[in-house]
Design an enzyme around this catalytic site. Structure first.
Site, PDB file in Angstrom:
ATOM      1  N   CYS A  81       0.833  -1.214   0.000  1.00  0.00           N
ATOM      2  CA  CYS A  81       0.000   0.000   0.000  1.00  0.00           C
ATOM      3  C   CYS A  81       0.866   1.263   0.000  1.00  0.00           C
ATOM      4  CB  CYS A  81      -0.996  -0.065   1.147  1.00  0.00           C
ATOM      5  SG  CYS A  81      -2.424   0.992   0.866  1.00  0.00           S
ATOM      6  N   HIS A 179      -3.202  -5.250   1.712  1.00  0.00           N
ATOM      7  CA  HIS A 179      -2.466  -5.493   2.966  1.00  0.00           C
ATOM      8  C   HIS A 179      -2.386  -6.975   3.306  1.00  0.00           C
ATOM      9  CE1 HIS A 179      -2.226  -1.272   4.349  1.00  0.00           C
ATOM     10  NE2 HIS A 179      -3.311  -1.136   3.617  1.00  0.00           N
ATOM     11  N   GLU A 181      -0.491  -8.363   5.225  1.00  0.00           N
ATOM     12  CA  GLU A 181      -0.084  -8.516   6.636  1.00  0.00           C
ATOM     13  C   GLU A 181      -1.299  -8.568   7.565  1.00  0.00           C
ATOM     14  OE1 GLU A 181       0.141  -5.912   4.768  1.00  0.00           O
ATOM     15  OE2 GLU A 181      -0.088  -4.030   5.862  1.00  0.00           O
TER      16      GLU A 181
HETATM   17  N1  GLN Z   1      -3.384   6.465   0.988  1.00  0.00           N
HETATM   18  C1  GLN Z   1      -2.156   6.127   1.639  1.00  0.00           C
HETATM   19  C2  GLN Z   1      -0.971   6.871   1.014  1.00  0.00           C
HETATM   20  O1  GLN Z   1      -1.103   7.622   0.150  1.00  0.00           O
HETATM   21  C3  GLN Z   1      -1.897   4.648   1.600  1.00  0.00           C
HETATM   22  C4  GLN Z   1      -2.907   3.915   2.458  1.00  0.00           C
HETATM   23  C5  GLN Z   1      -2.405   2.648   3.080  1.00  0.00           C
HETATM   24  O2  GLN Z   1      -1.195   2.367   3.137  1.00  0.00           O
HETATM   25  N2  GLN Z   1      -3.313   1.896   3.646  1.00  0.00           N
HETATM   26  O3  GLN Z   1       0.125   6.679   1.436  1.00  0.00           O
END
Ligand code: GLN
Length: 199
Positions: A81, A179, A181
């Site tokens: 992410c 995710h 994890e």
């Molecule tokens: N929107 C977040 C970002 O721009 C990422 C979100 C996440 O890691 N769950 O970093």
């Protein structure tokens, strides 16, 4: 094979979940907040969290340049992410001045799935796995485009974002928009640990 030493970037994000999953796989997993800790890493995980904050803290804690150097030097690195955003060479909808560590030849779009549906989950096929993975997306990016050496590992199967790329690998670097994890499925971490052991 001896268990690899894998650091988790720990200035911000869901560090604990990655540490737990890696430790359960027999990995020597530890937090990375300082250049000395980075120096101990055979490989690194960049967790989910907020990429704009990660970028600012990495700069403030003098980790940014050492990270760029290690990643360029071939250290296996897995971003989830926000971690995917940190690894991307190009970013859309970043904040003004937001820099990434780079290395992964992709363009990512931050918060790509839109505000109404900023968190959702679903089962998706992952390259080489027998059954689907249950993917949790939280204000997730997607991969807007990939360079020629990038392997696509997963795409969104249906709905308004059908076909969007959400997992990739490029040499020793890999990243997921979701995710892995979170929850008890450790196959994607195992995939990364295999990559580390083969590198
Ligand atoms: N929107 C977040 C970002 O721009 C990422 C979100 C996440 O890691 N769950 O970093």
């Amino acid at each position: 094979m001896p268990s690899p030493s894998i650091g988790v970037f720990a200035l911000q994000g869901d560090v604990r979940e990655h540490l737990r999953t890696l430790t359960d796989l027999g990995v020597d997993a530890f937090t990375v907040r300082r250049p000395e800790e980075l120096a101990r890493c055979e490989a690194l995980v960049l967790p989910g969290g907020e990429s704009t904050t990660m970028y600012k803290l990495a700069r403030a804690f003098d980790l940014f340049e050492p990270l760029v150097e290690r990643i360029r030097g071939g250290m296996p690195t897995f971003g989830t992410c926000a971690g995917m955003i940190m690894l991307a060479d190009r970013i859309k909808d970043g904040i003004v001045g937001q820099e990434t560590l780079g290395g992964l030849d992709i363009t990512v779009r931050r918060n790509a799935f839109g505000r109404q549906v900023d968190s959702f989950e679903g089962d998706i096929a992952f390259d080489g796995f027998d059954g689907p993975v249950h993917a949790v997306f939280i204000r997730a990016p997607w991969v807007e485009s990939t360079g020629p050496e990038v392997e696509v590992l997963a795409t969104v199967p249906s709905g308004p974002a059908a076909g969007r790329i959400v997992a990739v690998r490029h040499g020793n670097l890999m990243a997921t928009s979701f995710h892995p994890e979170v929850g008890s499925d450790d196959r994607i971490h195992r995939y990364f640990v295999d990559l580390v052991q083969k590198s």
